[in-house]
Design a protein around this motif. Sequence first.
Motif, PDB file in Angstrom:
ATOM      1  N   ALA A  63       0.831  -1.212   0.000  1.00  0.00           N
ATOM      2  CA  ALA A  63       0.000   0.000   0.000  1.00  0.00           C
ATOM      3  C   ALA A  63       0.862   1.258   0.000  1.00  0.00           C
ATOM      4  N   GLN A  64       1.988   1.223   0.711  1.00  0.00           N
ATOM      5  CA  GLN A  64       2.888   2.375   0.752  1.00  0.00           C
ATOM      6  C   GLN A  64       4.008   2.173  -0.279  1.00  0.00           C
ATOM      7  N   SER A  65       4.146   3.137  -1.153  1.00  0.00           N
ATOM      8  CA  SER A  65       5.160   2.994  -2.204  1.00  0.00           C
ATOM      9  C   SER A  65       6.557   3.353  -1.711  1.00  0.00           C
ATOM     10  N   TRP A  66       6.681   3.921  -0.502  1.00  0.00           N
ATOM     11  CA  TRP A  66       8.000   4.292  -0.018  1.00  0.00           C
ATOM     12  C   TRP A  66       8.868   3.066   0.200  1.00  0.00           C
ATOM     13  N   TRP A  67       8.310   1.884   0.404  1.00  0.00           N
ATOM     14  CA  TRP A  67       9.119   0.681   0.555  1.00  0.00           C
ATOM     15  C   TRP A  67       9.873   0.390  -0.736  1.00  0.00           C
ATOM     16  N   ILE A  68       9.202   0.578  -1.861  1.00  0.00           N
ATOM     17  CA  ILE A  68       9.837   0.360  -3.157  1.00  0.00           C
ATOM     18  C   ILE A  68      10.975   1.350  -3.345  1.00  0.00           C
ATOM     19  N   TRP A  69      10.733   2.621  -3.006  1.00  0.00           N
ATOM     20  CA  TRP A  69      11.769   3.635  -3.167  1.00  0.00           C
ATOM     21  C   TRP A  69      12.929   3.427  -2.204  1.00  0.00           C
ATOM     22  N   THR A  70      12.672   2.792  -1.075  1.00  0.00           N
ATOM     23  CA  THR A  70      13.756   2.457  -0.157  1.00  0.00           C
ATOM     24  C   THR A  70      14.703   1.452  -0.803  1.00  0.00           C
TER      25      THR A  70
END
Length: 76
Positions: A40-47
Amino acid sequence: MKPPRKPDPEPLQTNDSATILAGIGLWAIALVVLLIIRPAQSWWIWTCVAGMGMGGFGLIYVYRRDQREQSRDTAK
């Protein structure tokens, strides 16, 4: 009075490039898993992307450091 201090041990010789490449590989695996499950949170991908980018920077840094050491050793 304190007892005399023991001498420091010699530094270990390590393969820094292999360690960094292993880390980049782990970030890449995590990225693929996250792209499959779509969190749901795309920040994991960017991490994961940031981790791979920083690993690339580290790989370049280690390569240049090793090149400087080699040129310094041949100049002696």
